[in-house]
Design a protein around this motif. Structure first.
Motif, PDB file in Angstrom:
ATOM      1  N   TYR A  66       0.859  -1.179   0.000  1.00  0.00           N
ATOM      2  CA  TYR A  66       0.000   0.000   0.000  1.00  0.00           C
ATOM      3  C   TYR A  66       0.894   1.227   0.000  1.00  0.00           C
ATOM      4  CZ  TYR A  66      -3.593   3.380   1.113  1.00  0.00           C
ATOM      5  OH  TYR A  66      -4.429   4.458   1.066  1.00  0.00           O
ATOM      6  N   HIS A  67       0.694   2.095  -0.975  1.00  0.00           N
ATOM      7  CA  HIS A  67       1.564   3.254  -1.174  1.00  0.00           C
ATOM      8  C   HIS A  67       0.693   4.483  -1.408  1.00  0.00           C
ATOM      9  CE1 HIS A  67       4.689   5.359  -3.973  1.00  0.00           C
ATOM     10  NE2 HIS A  67       4.737   5.837  -2.757  1.00  0.00           N
ATOM     11  N   ILE A  68       0.977   5.553  -0.683  1.00  0.00           N
ATOM     12  CA  ILE A  68       0.296   6.828  -0.915  1.00  0.00           C
ATOM     13  C   ILE A  68       1.303   7.762  -1.566  1.00  0.00           C
ATOM     14  CG2 ILE A  68      -0.882   8.803   0.119  1.00  0.00           C
ATOM     15  CD1 ILE A  68      -1.893   6.938   2.289  1.00  0.00           C
ATOM     16  N   ARG A  69       1.082   8.059  -2.840  1.00  0.00           N
ATOM     17  CA  ARG A  69       2.046   8.863  -3.611  1.00  0.00           C
ATOM     18  C   ARG A  69       2.083  10.322  -3.160  1.00  0.00           C
ATOM     19  NH1 ARG A  69       0.019   5.295  -7.653  1.00  0.00           N
ATOM     20  NH2 ARG A  69      -1.647   6.719  -8.111  1.00  0.00           N
ATOM     21  N   ASN A  70       0.970  10.865  -2.726  1.00  0.00           N
ATOM     22  CA  ASN A  70       0.944  12.279  -2.338  1.00  0.00           C
ATOM     23  C   ASN A  70       0.912  12.449  -0.818  1.00  0.00           C
ATOM     24  OD1 ASN A  70      -1.689  11.334  -2.040  1.00  0.00           O
ATOM     25  ND2 ASN A  70      -2.631  13.266  -2.646  1.00  0.00           N
ATOM     26  N   GLY A  71       1.474  11.510  -0.086  1.00  0.00           N
ATOM     27  CA  GLY A  71       1.423  11.523   1.381  1.00  0.00           C
ATOM     28  C   GLY A  71       2.076  12.719   2.027  1.00  0.00           C
ATOM     29  N   LYS A  72       3.104  13.278   1.394  1.00  0.00           N
ATOM     30  CA  LYS A  72       3.782  14.411   2.039  1.00  0.00           C
ATOM     31  C   LYS A  72       2.939  15.680   2.018  1.00  0.00           C
ATOM     32  CE  LYS A  72       6.852  14.398  -1.845  1.00  0.00           C
ATOM     33  NZ  LYS A  72       8.206  14.177  -2.193  1.00  0.00           N
ATOM     34  N   LYS A  73       1.829  15.684   1.290  1.00  0.00           N
ATOM     35  CA  LYS A  73       0.926  16.843   1.275  1.00  0.00           C
ATOM     36  C   LYS A  73      -0.009  16.843   2.485  1.00  0.00           C
ATOM     37  CE  LYS A  73       0.880  17.444  -3.710  1.00  0.00           C
ATOM     38  NZ  LYS A  73       0.059  17.497  -4.916  1.00  0.00           N
ATOM     39  N   PHE A  74      -0.056  15.711   3.214  1.00  0.00           N
ATOM     40  CA  PHE A  74      -0.948  15.577   4.360  1.00  0.00           C
ATOM     41  C   PHE A  74      -0.184  15.843   5.648  1.00  0.00           C
ATOM     42  CE2 PHE A  74      -2.922  13.149   1.057  1.00  0.00           C
ATOM     43  CZ  PHE A  74      -4.280  13.194   1.302  1.00  0.00           C
ATOM     44  N   ASP A  75      -0.879  16.352   6.662  1.00  0.00           N
ATOM     45  CA  ASP A  75      -0.289  16.513   7.985  1.00  0.00           C
ATOM     46  C   ASP A  75      -0.620  15.277   8.816  1.00  0.00           C
ATOM     47  OD1 ASP A  75       0.765  19.039   7.503  1.00  0.00           O
ATOM     48  OD2 ASP A  75      -1.096  20.040   8.100  1.00  0.00           O
ATOM     49  N   ASN A  76       0.412  14.677   9.405  1.00  0.00           N
ATOM     50  CA  ASN A  76       0.245  13.537  10.317  1.00  0.00           C
ATOM     51  C   ASN A  76      -0.511  12.370   9.684  1.00  0.00           C
ATOM     52  OD1 ASN A  76       1.487  15.020  12.424  1.00  0.00           O
ATOM     53  ND2 ASN A  76      -0.445  16.073  12.767  1.00  0.00           N
ATOM     54  N   LEU A  77      -0.205  12.039   8.450  1.00  0.00           N
ATOM     55  CA  LEU A  77      -0.874  10.944   7.749  1.00  0.00           C
ATOM     56  C   LEU A  77      -0.462   9.615   8.365  1.00  0.00           C
ATOM     57  CD1 LEU A  77      -2.619  10.093   5.287  1.00  0.00           C
ATOM     58  CD2 LEU A  77      -0.508   9.965   3.981  1.00  0.00           C
ATOM     59  N   THR A  78      -1.439   8.849   8.815  1.00  0.00           N
ATOM     60  CA  THR A  78      -1.186   7.548   9.425  1.00  0.00           C
ATOM     61  C   THR A  78      -2.028   6.480   8.744  1.00  0.00           C
ATOM     62  OG1 THR A  78      -2.924   7.834  11.077  1.00  0.00           O
ATOM     63  CG2 THR A  78      -0.707   8.560  11.698  1.00  0.00           C
ATOM     64  N   VAL A  79      -1.515   5.255   8.777  1.00  0.00           N
ATOM     65  CA  VAL A  79      -2.245   4.110   8.242  1.00  0.00           C
ATOM     66  C   VAL A  79      -2.137   2.991   9.263  1.00  0.00           C
ATOM     67  CG1 VAL A  79      -2.377   2.399   6.400  1.00  0.00           C
ATOM     68  CG2 VAL A  79      -1.817   4.765   5.845  1.00  0.00           C
ATOM     69  N   GLN A  80      -3.283   2.424   9.632  1.00  0.00           N
ATOM     70  CA  GLN A  80      -3.307   1.327  10.588  1.00  0.00           C
ATOM     71  C   GLN A  80      -4.183   0.204  10.054  1.00  0.00           C
ATOM     72  OE1 GLN A  80      -4.871   3.143  14.128  1.00  0.00           O
ATOM     73  NE2 GLN A  80      -2.883   3.954  14.726  1.00  0.00           N
ATOM     74  N   TYR A  81      -3.811  -1.028  10.413  1.00  0.00           N
ATOM     75  CA  TYR A  81      -4.658  -2.175  10.088  1.00  0.00           C
ATOM     76  C   TYR A  81      -5.880  -2.152  10.987  1.00  0.00           C
ATOM     77  CZ  TYR A  81      -0.600  -4.322   7.767  1.00  0.00           C
ATOM     78  OH  TYR A  81       0.456  -4.600   6.941  1.00  0.00           O
ATOM     79  N   LYS A  82      -7.055  -2.330  10.405  1.00  0.00           N
ATOM     80  CA  LYS A  82      -8.249  -2.510  11.231  1.00  0.00           C
ATOM     81  C   LYS A  82      -8.301  -3.950  11.731  1.00  0.00           C
ATOM     82  CE  LYS A  82     -12.029  -0.130  10.829  1.00  0.00           C
ATOM     83  NZ  LYS A  82     -13.300   0.389  10.372  1.00  0.00           N
ATOM     84  N   ASN A  83      -7.782  -4.871  10.920  1.00  0.00           N
ATOM     85  CA  ASN A  83      -7.624  -6.272  11.306  1.00  0.00           C
ATOM     86  C   ASN A  83      -6.227  -6.689  10.904  1.00  0.00           C
ATOM     87  OD1 ASN A  83     -10.339  -6.729  12.119  1.00  0.00           O
ATOM     88  ND2 ASN A  83     -10.927  -6.871   9.993  1.00  0.00           N
ATOM     89  N   SER A  84      -5.459  -7.205  11.830  1.00  0.00           N
ATOM     90  CA  SER A  84      -4.092  -7.614  11.502  1.00  0.00           C
ATOM     91  C   SER A  84      -4.101  -8.912  10.706  1.00  0.00           C
ATOM     92  CB  SER A  84      -3.283  -7.807  12.787  1.00  0.00           C
ATOM     93  OG  SER A  84      -3.746  -8.950  13.471  1.00  0.00           O
TER      94      SER A  84
END
Length: 172
Positions: A66-84
């Motif tokens: 999973y890759h977010i190409r424009n992630g540096k445009k966001f403040d405090n961008l986080t990604v977490q698994y809802k189910n591991s």
């Protein structure tokens, strides 16, 4: 007066356009592959219940990226698994051999601390599962993406990873 009105309209247009809502520009890969040689060797070392051919038939590798190409445009961008992955694998029931074993994984962030990419490879037992059954197992696999908007409010988006699942084993 006309010049002032035009200037005011121009400023309003610029301000209105500059406050666009941020949208994720992301890529998702969630596929099932045959085990590679390194993974096969680890399975041989850890599992004595199967022949080499059975190991190749009974185990497969999940490839997740999973890759977010424009992630540096966001403040405090986080990604977490809802189910591991571990929780998902609890649904895989069988009597012989390993249920799953960890593979490779990495997470990276942009310099501003926002999320950029998460990649995982996980080997697990797939004997006797149809593609439909595997899709059922993974339909609950979701990511929760969150960031702080320009107003300082927290926004979230749920990514249904399981919907992207593809079985790429063998000639499929």
């Amino acid at each position: 007066m006309k010049k002032i009105l035009l200037a005011l309209l121009f400023v309003m247009l610029i301000v209105g356009c500059s406050q666009k809502e941020l949208k994720l520009n992301d890529e998702l890969l969630f596929e099932l592959h045959d085990v590679n040689e390194e993974e096969f060797q680890l399975l041989k070392e850890r599992t004595t219940n199967f022949t080499e051919e059975e190991l190749k038939q009974n185990y497969a590798t999940i490839v997740f990226d999973y890759h977010i190409r424009n992630g540096k445009k966001f403040d405090n961008l986080t990604v977490q698994y809802k189910n591991s992955f571990g929780n998902l694998m609890e649904q895989v029931k069988y009597e012989d051999g390993l249920k799953f074993m960890n593979g490779d994984g990495r997470t990276s962030t942009y310099r501003n601390g926002s999320f950029e990419r998460n990649s995982d490879r996980l080997v697990f037992y797939v004997k006797d599962f149809t593609e439909v059954q595997l899709q059922d197992i993974f339909k609950e696999f979701m990511l929760e993406v969150g960031w702080e908007n320009d107003d300082g409010k927290w926004e979230t988006e749920t990514i249904p990873v399981g919907e992207a699942f593809l079985d790429k084993r063998g000639s499929k």
